[in-house]
Write an enzyme that holds these catalytic residues in place. Structure first.
Site, PDB file in Angstrom:
ATOM      1  N   ASP A 105       0.951  -1.105  -0.116  1.00  0.00           N
ATOM      2  CA  ASP A 105       0.034   0.148   0.119  1.00  0.00           C
ATOM      3  C   ASP A 105       0.953   1.298   0.127  1.00  0.00           C
ATOM      4  O   ASP A 105       1.968   1.053   0.402  1.00  0.00           O
ATOM      5  CB  ASP A 105      -0.954   0.140   1.408  1.00  0.00           C
ATOM      6  CG  ASP A 105      -1.970  -0.980   1.328  1.00  0.00           C
ATOM      7  OD1 ASP A 105      -2.182  -1.643   0.403  1.00  0.00           O
ATOM      8  OD2 ASP A 105      -2.375  -1.541   2.316  1.00  0.00           O
TER       9      ASP A 105
HETATM   10  N1  URA Z   1      -1.274  -6.090   3.849  1.00  0.00           N
HETATM   11  C1  URA Z   1      -1.665  -4.668   3.906  1.00  0.00           C
HETATM   12  O1  URA Z   1      -2.904  -4.365   4.579  1.00  0.00           O
HETATM   13  N2  URA Z   1      -0.949  -3.730   3.283  1.00  0.00           N
HETATM   14  C2  URA Z   1       0.039  -3.870   2.565  1.00  0.00           C
HETATM   15  O2  URA Z   1       0.715  -3.009   1.952  1.00  0.00           O
HETATM   16  C3  URA Z   1       0.383  -5.329   2.571  1.00  0.00           C
HETATM   17  C4  URA Z   1      -0.144  -6.365   3.207  1.00  0.00           C
END
Ligand code: URA
Length: 245
Positions: A105
């Site tokens: 993310d």
């Molecule tokens: N899980 C999440 O919620 N965000 C990420 O960036 C990676 C795994």
């Protein structure tokens, strides 16, 4: 027959010199191809030609593998009209054909593999391969004892199928963050999976960092935004990686 490639590019793809450094090295007569000095940077050679630099044989691979310590605020994409992409952090390397292995993310930091090897990327992100990914998370609420077993059994996060077994461990909270620290190892990559697993217990993730994938640990010498090539050992680990089950 293998593809023809410029000598300066060949050397930079071997990872020993950047393309900019390769040009003067070639012109200075430090490079031999199949036993003869070649001092023309644009001279075209085959991938299986024998190339030496200062007498040392170079190993060419058409694939490149990097680890980036992804900073917050950039997107795990090759191109984006609005934000910086993870590829834009790979300064000084040939980036065409490179892509991130899966996604983190925008607000997640940490280990992101970047390559042009589509087959390895597919294997690493396939949920069938169960490749382990470990995250360090700080959350705003302590999880109850039953969460550890529920994560291990397979947690429902609002989808038809439960998550694959995941290992949850308590961890120290690193400065300047406040809350409750955990390490979570999962073997899939569902949308916002880690945040949703914690949220199943009403805990919000306030900081998230991937610290390992397929047995390869984030190099703690890399500050956010820095990258390096994977070592042969790390690449072998990735190729052999198996999951929790
Ligand atoms: N899980 C999440 O919620 N965000 C990420 O960036 C990676 C795994």
């Amino acid at each position: 027959m293998s593809e023809l490639i410029r000598l300066d590019r060949y050397i930079s793809e071997c990872g020993v010199l950047s393309r900019k450094q390769a040009v003067p090295a070639i012109k200075a007569g430090r490079v031999y191809v199949n036993g003869s000095i070649i001092d023309i940077p644009g001279y075209k050679i085959r991938e299986d030609d024998e190339v030496t630099l200062d007498g040392n044989r170079l190993n060419y691979s058409r694939y490149s593998y990097y680890m980036l310590n992804k900073p917050q605020g950039c997107v795990s994409a090759v191109k984006d009209g609005l934000s910086d992409t993870v590829i834009s952090y790979l300064k000084g390397v040939r980036t065409d054909g490179l892509f991130p292995v899966g996604r983190l993310d925008k607000d997640t930091e940490g280990l992101l593999l970047i390559t042009n090897d589509g087959q390895l990327c597919h294997e690493l992100i396939s949920p069938k391969k169960h490749v382990e990914k470990t995250y360090y998370a700080v959350v705003d609420k302590e999880l109850p004892e039953i969460a550890y077993e529920a994560f291990l059994k397979g947690l429902y996060i609002g989808e038809e199928k439960p998550c694959l077994p995941a290992i949850l461990k308590k961890a120290r909270v690193i400065e300047p963050y406040e809350g409750y620290g955990y390490e979570l190892t999962i073997t899939e990559g569902r949308f916002h999976q880690v945040k949703r697993m914690f949220y199943a217990y009403e805990a919000r993730v306030t900081y998230l960092k991937r610290i390992s994938e397929g047995g390869v640990k984030l190099d703690e010498e890399l500050a956010p935004g820095e990258f390096r090539r994977l070592t042969d050992d790390e690449l072998n680990k990735l190729k052999e990686s198996e999951g929790l089950e």
